[in-house]
Design a protein around this motif. Structure first.
Motif, PDB file in Angstrom:
ATOM      1  N   GLY A 104       0.788  -1.218   0.000  1.00 30.34           N
ATOM      2  CA  GLY A 104       0.000   0.000   0.000  1.00 30.34           C
ATOM      3  C   GLY A 104       0.819   1.266   0.000  1.00 30.34           C
ATOM      4  N   PHE A 144      -4.746   4.399   0.533  1.00 31.32           N
ATOM      5  CA  PHE A 144      -4.804   2.936   0.599  1.00 31.32           C
ATOM      6  C   PHE A 144      -5.240   2.496   1.992  1.00 31.32           C
ATOM      7  CE2 PHE A 144      -2.971  -1.156   1.650  1.00 31.32           C
ATOM      8  CZ  PHE A 144      -3.189  -1.927   0.520  1.00 31.32           C
ATOM      9  N   GLY A 145      -6.147   1.539   2.037  1.00 32.34           N
ATOM     10  CA  GLY A 145      -6.599   0.981   3.309  1.00 32.34           C
ATOM     11  C   GLY A 145      -7.750   1.705   3.958  1.00 32.34           C
ATOM     12  N   GLY A 203      -8.109  -0.413  -2.041  1.00 31.66           N
ATOM     13  CA  GLY A 203      -6.864  -1.078  -2.395  1.00 31.66           C
ATOM     14  C   GLY A 203      -6.505  -0.909  -3.848  1.00 31.66           C
TER      15      GLY A 203
END
Length: 211
Positions: free
Chosen positions: A103, A175-176, A209
């Motif tokens: 990520g 990301f995440g 993602g």
């Protein structure tokens, strides 16, 4: 006598009774003196030794070792650097791997403080000094895009905020990130369901993602 990595030169090497002699101890390039023995006894790390008023035979023995240098690797948050070896013999090489976490991506790599770009690997060749390698990592960001192709009307809202579609149908998230999309039909329409990254007629829950 001299071990590998240097030399001992005594002038003169054959000495008249009562005369003097001087011995020069010289390491080869990339080596250093570790000890000097005179008649079997250590006199320490010296570059020369003098005999005065010689009345007997003497010996001078020098030991040498190769110079070593340190590769200091510093990784910022979000990744790691591994250099092999990190202690390098004079004239040898060290290969470094720059590894971002899942990520994240490498934003820049600095060799001895100078940018060499967003590399995945870097090598120090023919090492003759200490070196440093550092890396900067950044979190990946991805776009969520909503479209409303049906014949009815309504809005789609996101939590956390960012998407309010009709007006704003695209947003970039780290990301995440957990993003929930909620479809809100207007009074004269019904919500018939999701397609693409989600399905069904409830809220759309995404863990970012990819786009």
């Amino acid at each position: 006598s001299a071990g590998a990595g240097g030399s001992v030169l005594c002038t003169p090497s054959t000495v008249d009774y009562g005369s003097n002699a001087t011995c020069a101890i010289a390491p080869d390039t990339g080596f250093h003196i570790t000890d000097v023995l005179v008649d079997g006894a250590s006199v320490g790390v010296v570059g020369s030794y003098a005999f005065a008023s010689v009345t007997a035979e003497h010996t001078v023995t020098a030991s040498f070792a190769i110079n070593t240098y340190t590769i200091t690797a510093t990784a910022g948050a979000g990744g790691a650097i591994a250099c092999t070896p990190s202690i390098v013999n004079h004239g040898s090489d060290s290969a470094c791997t720059i590894m971002p976490e899942i990520g994240r991506h490498t934003s820049d790599v600095l060799a001895d403080g100078v940018s060499v770009g967003a590399l995945g690997a870097y090598s120090f060749t023919n090492v003759t000094a200490d070196h440093t390698l550092s890396a900067i990592f950044m979190i990946n960001r991805h776009t969520i895009t909503v479209s409303t192709p049906g014949t009815g009307t309504g809005t789609v809202a996101s939590a956390p905020a960012g998407i309010s579609c009709g007006a704003d149908c695209s947003e970039v998230y780290d990301f995440g990130t957990s993003v929930t999309l909620t479809a809100i039909p207007d009074a004269d329409s019904v919500f018939t369901g999701w397609s693409g990254a989600c399905s069904g007629t409830g809220s759309c829950a995404l863990i970012v993602g990819s786009d």
